[in-house]
Motif scaffolding. Sequence first.
Motif, PDB file in Angstrom:
ATOM      1  N   ILE A  34      66.239  -8.926  12.009  1.00 55.37           N
ATOM      2  CA  ILE A  34      64.874  -8.738  11.522  1.00 55.37           C
ATOM      3  C   ILE A  34      64.097  -7.909  12.535  1.00 55.37           C
ATOM      4  N   ALA A  35      63.097  -7.198  12.068  1.00 60.64           N
ATOM      5  CA  ALA A  35      62.284  -6.323  12.915  1.00 60.64           C
ATOM      6  C   ALA A  35      61.098  -7.082  13.494  1.00 60.64           C
ATOM      7  N   VAL A  36      61.405  -8.146  14.202  1.00 55.92           N
ATOM      8  CA  VAL A  36      60.407  -8.992  14.860  1.00 55.92           C
ATOM      9  C   VAL A  36      60.991  -9.347  16.227  1.00 55.92           C
ATOM     10  N   THR A  37      60.166  -9.367  17.268  1.00 53.95           N
ATOM     11  CA  THR A  37      60.678  -9.715  18.598  1.00 53.95           C
ATOM     12  C   THR A  37      61.010 -11.203  18.665  1.00 53.95           C
ATOM     13  N   LEU A  38      61.867 -11.548  19.615  1.00 48.61           N
ATOM     14  CA  LEU A  38      62.235 -12.950  19.800  1.00 48.61           C
ATOM     15  C   LEU A  38      61.002 -13.779  20.181  1.00 48.61           C
ATOM     16  N   LYS A  39      60.105 -13.198  20.932  1.00 51.82           N
ATOM     17  CA  LYS A  39      58.873 -13.889  21.321  1.00 51.82           C
ATOM     18  C   LYS A  39      58.061 -14.285  20.083  1.00 51.82           C
ATOM     19  N   ASP A  40      57.968 -13.393  19.109  1.00 54.15           N
ATOM     20  CA  ASP A  40      57.233 -13.696  17.879  1.00 54.15           C
ATOM     21  C   ASP A  40      57.965 -14.732  17.028  1.00 54.15           C
ATOM     22  N   VAL A  41      59.291 -14.654  17.006  1.00 54.77           N
ATOM     23  CA  VAL A  41      60.070 -15.659  16.273  1.00 54.77           C
ATOM     24  C   VAL A  41      59.850 -17.021  16.905  1.00 54.77           C
ATOM     25  N   GLU A  42      59.873 -17.073  18.224  1.00 60.89           N
ATOM     26  CA  GLU A  42      59.672 -18.330  18.951  1.00 60.89           C
ATOM     27  C   GLU A  42      58.319 -18.957  18.614  1.00 60.89           C
ATOM     28  N   LYS A  43      57.289 -18.138  18.485  1.00 58.28           N
ATOM     29  CA  LYS A  43      55.955 -18.641  18.145  1.00 58.28           C
ATOM     30  C   LYS A  43      55.921 -19.266  16.751  1.00 58.28           C
ATOM     31  N   ARG A  44      56.760 -18.776  15.855  1.00 61.38           N
ATOM     32  CA  ARG A  44      56.741 -19.231  14.470  1.00 61.38           C
ATOM     33  C   ARG A  44      57.647 -20.425  14.202  1.00 61.38           C
ATOM     34  N   LEU A  45      58.525 -20.743  15.137  1.00 60.91           N
ATOM     35  CA  LEU A  45      59.440 -21.875  14.949  1.00 60.91           C
ATOM     36  C   LEU A  45      58.960 -23.080  15.754  1.00 60.91           C
ATOM     37  N   ASP A  46      59.250 -24.258  15.252  1.00 65.89           N
ATOM     38  CA  ASP A  46      58.806 -25.511  15.854  1.00 65.89           C
ATOM     39  C   ASP A  46      59.488 -25.755  17.197  1.00 65.89           C
ATOM     40  N   SER A  47      58.706 -25.879  18.256  1.00 65.87           N
ATOM     41  CA  SER A  47      59.264 -26.095  19.595  1.00 65.87           C
ATOM     42  C   SER A  47      59.923 -27.460  19.744  1.00 65.87           C
ATOM     43  N   GLN A  48      59.730 -28.326  18.792  1.00 64.74           N
ATOM     44  CA  GLN A  48      60.410 -29.619  18.808  1.00 64.74           C
ATOM     45  C   GLN A  48      61.913 -29.439  18.548  1.00 64.74           C
ATOM     46  N   TYR A  49      62.283 -28.388  17.844  1.00 63.57           N
ATOM     47  CA  TYR A  49      63.683 -28.149  17.482  1.00 63.57           C
ATOM     48  C   TYR A  49      64.281 -26.906  18.118  1.00 63.57           C
ATOM     49  N   PHE A  50      63.454 -25.993  18.549  1.00 64.50           N
ATOM     50  CA  PHE A  50      63.951 -24.740  19.119  1.00 64.50           C
ATOM     51  C   PHE A  50      63.543 -24.635  20.576  1.00 64.50           C
ATOM     52  N   TYR A  51      64.491 -24.178  21.402  1.00 64.85           N
ATOM     53  CA  TYR A  51      64.235 -24.059  22.836  1.00 64.85           C
ATOM     54  C   TYR A  51      64.754 -22.713  23.340  1.00 64.85           C
ATOM     55  N   ARG A  52      63.961 -22.055  24.138  1.00 64.50           N
ATOM     56  CA  ARG A  52      64.330 -20.759  24.723  1.00 64.50           C
ATOM     57  C   ARG A  52      65.166 -21.036  25.960  1.00 64.50           C
ATOM     58  N   ILE A  53      66.470 -20.877  25.865  1.00 60.94           N
ATOM     59  CA  ILE A  53      67.371 -21.195  26.974  1.00 60.94           C
ATOM     60  C   ILE A  53      67.603 -20.016  27.911  1.00 60.94           C
ATOM     61  N   HIS A  54      67.151 -18.849  27.475  1.00 62.12           N
ATOM     62  CA  HIS A  54      67.402 -17.615  28.212  1.00 62.12           C
ATOM     63  C   HIS A  54      66.420 -16.585  27.672  1.00 62.12           C
ATOM     64  N   LYS A  55      66.167 -15.534  28.405  1.00 61.81           N
ATOM     65  CA  LYS A  55      65.218 -14.537  27.898  1.00 61.81           C
ATOM     66  C   LYS A  55      65.696 -13.908  26.597  1.00 61.81           C
ATOM     67  N   SER A  56      66.990 -14.005  26.326  1.00 64.89           N
ATOM     68  CA  SER A  56      67.547 -13.397  25.119  1.00 64.89           C
ATOM     69  C   SER A  56      67.940 -14.381  24.032  1.00 64.89           C
ATOM     70  N   TYR A  57      67.808 -15.687  24.281  1.00 64.73           N
ATOM     71  CA  TYR A  57      68.286 -16.672  23.304  1.00 64.73           C
ATOM     72  C   TYR A  57      67.298 -17.796  23.045  1.00 64.73           C
ATOM     73  N   LEU A  58      67.185 -18.133  21.782  1.00 64.03           N
ATOM     74  CA  LEU A  58      66.397 -19.265  21.312  1.00 64.03           C
ATOM     75  C   LEU A  58      67.352 -20.097  20.460  1.00 64.03           C
ATOM     76  N   VAL A  59      67.601 -21.353  20.852  1.00 63.08           N
ATOM     77  CA  VAL A  59      68.592 -22.156  20.136  1.00 63.08           C
ATOM     78  C   VAL A  59      67.939 -23.319  19.403  1.00 63.08           C
ATOM     79  N   ASN A  60      68.550 -23.689  18.297  1.00 61.57           N
ATOM     80  CA  ASN A  60      68.158 -24.879  17.558  1.00 61.57           C
ATOM     81  C   ASN A  60      68.889 -26.031  18.225  1.00 61.57           C
ATOM     82  N   ILE A  61      68.176 -26.909  18.910  1.00 59.66           N
ATOM     83  CA  ILE A  61      68.834 -27.953  19.700  1.00 59.66           C
ATOM     84  C   ILE A  61      69.573 -28.968  18.843  1.00 59.66           C
TER      85      ILE A  61
END
Length: 103
Positions: A34-61
């Motif tokens: 998708i043409a959206v930065t990872l930073k913007d995706v991170e803002k839109r997903l619930d931090s209760q389930y998603f965690y930024r483990i690296h500058k390049s990765y956001l995982v669903n825990i």
Amino acid sequence: MINIRTKVSPDKILFCEADINYTRIYYQDRMEIIAVTLKDVEKRLDSQYFYRIHKSYLVNIQYVMPNDFSREILMPNQRSITVSRRRMSLFKKMLKHKHLIMA
């Protein structure tokens, strides 16, 4: 909803990977870009389930497979991802809190 064209339940996302100004979203059976930065995706997903483990990765825990606390985590699609040293201790605490590993 991550962008106008991508309407998917967040619990179906395994992890997201940054690719300059795009984001690769990985599911069990497919991947989309998708043409959206990872930073913007991170803002839109619930931090209760998603965690930024690296500058390049956001995982669903919910999908992180238990391990021996090495810096590598394994996802259900057999993809191995490295957790940054800086984020490892908080990530361990989050996993313990979510009861995803044996304490």
